[in-house]
Write a protein that holds these residues in place. Sequence first.
Motif, mmCIF file in Angstrom:
data_model
loop_
_atom_site.group_PDB
_atom_site.id
_atom_site.type_symbol
_atom_site.label_atom_id
_atom_site.label_comp_id
_atom_site.label_asym_id
_atom_site.label_seq_id
_atom_site.Cartn_x
_atom_site.Cartn_y
_atom_site.Cartn_z
ATOM 1 N N SER A 15 -5.323 -15.114 -3.289
ATOM 2 C CA SER A 15 -4.119 -14.535 -2.721
ATOM 3 C C SER A 15 -3.302 -15.624 -2.029
ATOM 4 O O SER A 15 -3.784 -16.741 -1.805
ATOM 5 C CB SER A 15 -4.479 -13.445 -1.707
ATOM 6 N N MET A 16 -2.072 -15.288 -1.678
ATOM 7 C CA MET A 16 -1.236 -16.223 -0.943
ATOM 8 C C MET A 16 -1.837 -16.524 0.423
ATOM 9 O O MET A 16 -1.862 -17.672 0.865
ATOM 10 C CB MET A 16 0.163 -15.632 -0.778
ATOM 11 N N TYR A 17 -2.364 -15.492 1.089
ATOM 12 C CA TYR A 17 -2.890 -15.647 2.442
ATOM 13 C C TYR A 17 -4.265 -15.004 2.525
ATOM 14 O O TYR A 17 -4.460 -13.870 2.064
ATOM 15 C CB TYR A 17 -1.954 -14.991 3.462
ATOM 16 N N THR A 18 -5.232 -15.720 3.068
ATOM 17 C CA THR A 18 -6.581 -15.192 3.233
ATOM 18 C C THR A 18 -7.051 -15.431 4.658
ATOM 19 O O THR A 18 -6.568 -16.335 5.347
ATOM 20 C CB THR A 18 -7.575 -15.858 2.261
ATOM 21 N N SER A 19 -8.007 -14.633 5.097
ATOM 22 C CA SER A 19 -8.557 -14.764 6.447
ATOM 23 C C SER A 19 -10.002 -14.288 6.422
ATOM 24 O O SER A 19 -10.295 -13.204 5.926
ATOM 25 C CB SER A 19 -7.741 -13.934 7.441
ATOM 26 N N THR A 20 -10.896 -15.106 6.936
ATOM 27 C CA THR A 20 -12.321 -14.767 6.969
ATOM 28 C C THR A 20 -12.933 -15.233 8.275
ATOM 29 O O THR A 20 -12.376 -16.074 8.983
ATOM 30 C CB THR A 20 -13.098 -15.434 5.812
ATOM 31 N N CYS A 21 -14.087 -14.698 8.600
ATOM 32 C CA CYS A 21 -14.896 -15.263 9.675
ATOM 33 C C CYS A 21 -16.334 -15.304 9.202
ATOM 34 O O CYS A 21 -16.694 -14.685 8.209
ATOM 35 C CB CYS A 21 -14.766 -14.464 10.972
ATOM 36 N N SER A 22 -17.150 -16.072 9.895
ATOM 37 C CA SER A 22 -18.516 -16.284 9.454
ATOM 38 C C SER A 22 -19.460 -16.256 10.657
ATOM 39 O O SER A 22 -19.193 -16.928 11.652
ATOM 40 C CB SER A 22 -18.613 -17.644 8.754
ATOM 41 N N PRO A 23 -20.539 -15.474 10.608
ATOM 42 C CA PRO A 23 -20.875 -14.535 9.534
ATOM 43 C C PRO A 23 -20.237 -13.163 9.809
ATOM 44 O O PRO A 23 -20.542 -12.528 10.800
ATOM 45 C CB PRO A 23 -22.393 -14.444 9.625
ATOM 46 N N CYS A 24 -19.334 -12.739 8.968
ATOM 47 C CA CYS A 24 -18.658 -11.456 9.119
ATOM 48 C C CYS A 24 -18.485 -10.827 7.746
ATOM 49 O O CYS A 24 -18.607 -11.503 6.729
ATOM 50 C CB CYS A 24 -17.277 -11.615 9.758
ATOM 51 N N MET A 25 -18.144 -9.560 7.727
ATOM 52 C CA MET A 25 -17.850 -8.866 6.490
ATOM 53 C C MET A 25 -16.348 -8.952 6.241
ATOM 54 O O MET A 25 -15.554 -8.375 6.979
ATOM 55 C CB MET A 25 -18.278 -7.402 6.578
ATOM 56 N N SER A 26 -15.939 -9.731 5.239
ATOM 57 C CA SER A 26 -14.533 -9.843 4.873
ATOM 58 C C SER A 26 -14.279 -8.968 3.653
ATOM 59 O O SER A 26 -14.822 -9.220 2.581
ATOM 60 C CB SER A 26 -14.173 -11.295 4.567
ATOM 61 N N ARG A 27 -13.448 -7.965 3.809
ATOM 62 C CA ARG A 27 -13.248 -6.975 2.753
ATOM 63 C C ARG A 27 -11.987 -7.280 1.953
ATOM 64 O O ARG A 27 -10.943 -7.525 2.510
ATOM 65 C CB ARG A 27 -13.166 -5.575 3.373
ATOM 66 N N GLU A 28 -12.135 -7.238 0.639
ATOM 67 C CA GLU A 28 -11.000 -7.525 -0.238
ATOM 68 C C GLU A 28 -10.062 -6.332 -0.346
ATOM 69 O O GLU A 28 -8.842 -6.474 -0.308
ATOM 70 C CB GLU A 28 -11.515 -7.917 -1.630
ATOM 71 N N ALA A 29 -10.625 -5.133 -0.514
ATOM 72 C CA ALA A 29 -9.810 -3.925 -0.630
ATOM 73 C C ALA A 29 -9.355 -3.471 0.753
ATOM 74 O O ALA A 29 -10.160 -3.354 1.672
ATOM 75 C CB ALA A 29 -10.602 -2.821 -1.321
ATOM 76 N N LYS A 30 -8.063 -3.208 0.896
ATOM 77 C CA LYS A 30 -7.482 -2.811 2.168
ATOM 78 C C LYS A 30 -6.902 -1.404 2.075
ATOM 79 O O LYS A 30 -6.564 -0.926 0.993
ATOM 80 C CB LYS A 30 -6.359 -3.761 2.570
ATOM 81 N N ILE A 31 -6.736 -0.776 3.228
ATOM 82 C CA ILE A 31 -6.068 0.516 3.309
ATOM 83 C C ILE A 31 -4.808 0.345 4.149
ATOM 84 O O ILE A 31 -4.871 -0.132 5.282
ATOM 85 C CB ILE A 31 -6.975 1.586 3.937
ATOM 86 N N VAL A 32 -3.661 0.713 3.574
ATOM 87 C CA VAL A 32 -2.380 0.641 4.264
ATOM 88 C C VAL A 32 -1.798 2.041 4.304
ATOM 89 O O VAL A 32 -1.703 2.718 3.268
ATOM 90 C CB VAL A 32 -1.413 -0.324 3.549
ATOM 91 N N ALA A 33 -1.412 2.489 5.477
ATOM 92 C CA ALA A 33 -0.824 3.828 5.634
ATOM 93 C C ALA A 33 0.696 3.726 5.619
ATOM 94 O O ALA A 33 1.281 2.748 6.104
ATOM 95 C CB ALA A 33 -1.302 4.467 6.929
ATOM 96 N N GLU A 34 1.326 4.746 5.063
ATOM 97 C CA GLU A 34 2.783 4.810 5.012
ATOM 98 C C GLU A 34 3.210 6.235 5.336
ATOM 99 O O GLU A 34 2.752 7.194 4.712
ATOM 100 C CB GLU A 34 3.279 4.395 3.631
ATOM 101 N N ALA A 35 4.080 6.367 6.333
ATOM 102 C CA ALA A 35 4.557 7.687 6.739
ATOM 103 C C ALA A 35 5.687 8.139 5.827
ATOM 104 O O ALA A 35 6.550 7.341 5.441
ATOM 105 C CB ALA A 35 5.028 7.658 8.188
ATOM 106 N N GLY A 36 5.671 9.419 5.467
ATOM 107 C CA GLY A 36 6.700 9.980 4.602
ATOM 108 C C GLY A 36 7.109 11.360 5.077
ATOM 109 O O GLY A 36 6.525 11.923 6.007
ATOM 110 N N PRO A 37 8.120 11.957 4.436
ATOM 111 C CA PRO A 37 8.603 13.274 4.867
ATOM 112 C C PRO A 37 7.560 14.373 4.697
ATOM 113 O O PRO A 37 7.654 15.415 5.349
ATOM 114 C CB PRO A 37 9.823 13.504 3.969
ATOM 115 N N TRP A 38 6.578 14.148 3.840
ATOM 116 C CA TRP A 38 5.536 15.160 3.622
ATOM 117 C C TRP A 38 4.189 14.725 4.200
ATOM 118 O O TRP A 38 3.141 15.190 3.783
ATOM 119 C CB TRP A 38 5.392 15.445 2.127
#
Length: 266
Positions: A204-227
Motif C-alpha cells: 500500500s501507499m502507507y503502512t503502519s505496524t508495531c512489534s509484537p502486535c497484531m497488524s490487520r490488513e482488512a479494515k472497517i470504515v463507517a459512513e453515515a447516510g440518510p438511511w
Amino acid sequence: MRHEDHADPVEENPWSRVFMGMRPPRTRLGQWLVGTLLVFGRPAVALADSYHWSGRLGRLEVSSQVHGFQEGAGVGGWRAEDARQFLAWARPLSDALPPGVSLQIEAREVDIVLVVKRCSRGAPTCSRPLKRTLRASIDAPWIGPTVPKDLAAFIEKALGIQLPAPAVAPGPIYTIQMLATPDRQIATEHAARLNDTLPALPASMYTSTCSPCMSREAKIVAEAGPWGDRHFVILGNFADATDAARALAVLQAAGVPDGFVRELPR
C-alpha cells in the motif's frame, strides 16, 4: 537540525528492519512472565517493542521506526486519516523531485538519513544510480505521518530545490472494497475471516505496524447516510487507481472474490 554529508552510500535496505525490536523470551520463566503481564497487566495499554510506519509515492520512499514505544501506536495497522496526512506532504514532495532523482528518507531514534539517488545523464537504464547520503539529527523520534519540523529545509538544501507547501486537498486515495453492510458485527466477522486467509497484498501507499502486535490488513470504515450507517470492509490504500487495480488482480488470482476498486470513504 544539524546535518552532515557522507560520501559512503547506504547499502542496507532501509525497509528491511521492521521487526528488529522483537525479543522473544528465552526461558520458560520469561514466557510465564510475559503471559502474566498479558493477563494481569493494564488492558487499556498496548505495549510494543517497536513501532514502524512507511510510505511510498512515486520516486519517494519514507520509513520511520521507534524502539521501546509503549503507547499502542500501530496497533491494528494503518488508519485512513494517517494515510491522508502522509499524502498531503508526500505528493507535493514527490512531484517536486527533479527528473532522474529519487529520494529515500529513513528516520531513526535520533537522526534522519536521506539517500538521494540520481541517474546518470544518457544512461539507458537506472539500475545503478549514483547515491549521496546525508544525515541530520532530530530532537525527538519521528512517530506520526506528518512531516517533522525542519525536514523540508534539509531536503531543499540537499537537492537544491524549493518545496511547495503541503497540499490542503492532496487528491483521492483508492482502496479495495470487500463488503458493505449496515451490520457492524457482520463487517467485523468478514474482516476477521479475510485477515485469517488473505495472501500477501501488494504494498500500500502507507503502512503502519508495531512489534509484537497484531497488524490487520482488512479494515472497517463507517459512513453515515440518510438511511443509517454503513460499514465497509476495505483492503489497502493507494495513491493511484492503477495500483489498487493491480493489487485487486493479485487477490483475485489467489481466489479472493467480490472486491472492487473505489475511493477511500471519507
